[in-house]
Design an enzyme around this catalytic site. Structure first.
Site, short mmCIF file in Angstrom:
data_model
loop_
_atom_site.label_atom_id
_atom_site.label_comp_id
_atom_site.label_asym_id
_atom_site.label_seq_id
_atom_site.Cartn_x
_atom_site.Cartn_y
_atom_site.Cartn_z
CG ASN A 283 -21.48 73.36 33.39
OD1 ASN A 283 -22.63 73.08 33.05
ND2 ASN A 283 -20.86 72.78 34.41
CG HIS B 186 -21.60 99.98 22.35
ND1 HIS B 186 -22.22 99.77 21.13
CD2 HIS B 186 -21.91 98.89 23.10
CE1 HIS B 186 -22.86 98.63 21.16
NE2 HIS B 186 -22.70 98.07 22.34
N GLY C 235 -18.03 80.16 37.83
CA GLY C 235 -19.31 80.56 37.25
C GLY C 235 -19.55 82.06 37.30
CB THR D 40 -11.89 95.58 33.93
OG1 THR D 40 -10.90 95.68 34.96
CG2 THR D 40 -13.27 95.39 34.55
CE LYS D 41 -5.53 95.06 36.66
NZ LYS D 41 -4.74 96.00 37.45
CE LYS E 27 -3.78 79.94 45.36
NZ LYS E 27 -3.71 78.88 46.35
#
Length: 190
Positions: free
Chosen positions: A86, A116, A143, A166-167, A184
């Site tokens: 989208n 960085h 979104g 993040t993982k 879940k």
């Protein structure tokens, strides 16, 4: 690894420290921006599809992306069959970003393979590096999701709106939050 005989582009794609201001990479970004400008200003679905197939490293046949689209280079992006994005997708593709088949992205989903150094002296040198992002089949993202460098997600993963991933996570899960965590398990029907 001996990097003396490698181009900055080769270093970048391999996730090594590289100079993003090198002439070759600057030219590559300009070429990508020219294609993105055409994509984002086209009202023709077929023209946008053709531009995407020219810009990305590989795509499935059945793909649909809404404008606006943003990429660093394009040539490190691989999307599978039945891909839908989208409005407002961003792919910072210093390293490969690979998304399997049957993916659906809600508005403003962002994939950041660029990163960085944490050390300020290294960061201030101007050098940077990246980590690849790999997403399995049957991915659905709500979104305003951000996928960070080095993340791998298995098959059948759903990411809740507004999440920061993040993982890495395995298959058949709903993840959400900042940072994202498993909400879940998804029982897959055969």
């Amino acid at each position: 690894m001996d990097t003396n005989n490698m181009t900055e582009r080769e270093k970048m794609i391999k996730g090594l420290m590289y100079d993003p201001y090198h002439e070759e990479l600057s030219k590559d970004r300009i070429k990508a921006r020219e294609l993105i400008h055409r994509f984002n200003n086209s009202m023709d679905k077929l023209e946008r599809e053709a531009i995407t197939k020219q810009l990305f490293a590989s795509t499935g046949e059945n793909i649909y992306l809404e404008p606006t689209l943003r990429v660093d280079y394009g040539y490190n992006i691989h999307i599978g069959e039945n891909f839908f994005a989208n409005f407002g997708a961003i792919f910072l593709d210093t390293c490969p970003i690979t998304i399997g088949k049957n993916a659906m992205l809600a508005p403003n989903v962002q994939f950041f393979s660029a990163t960085h150094p944490i050390d300020p002296t290294e960061r201030n040198s101007g050098l940077e590096f990246g980590k690849p992002i790999t997403i399995g089949d049957n991915f659905w993202s709500g979104g305003n999701v951000v996928i960070l460098p080095g993340v791998t997600l298995g098959d059948n993963v759903v990411v809740g709106a507004g999440s920061v991933v993040t993982k890495s996570f395995g298959s058949n899960v709903v993840i959400a939050g900042n940072p994202a965590k498993v909400i879940k398990e998804i029982p897959v029907k055969s």
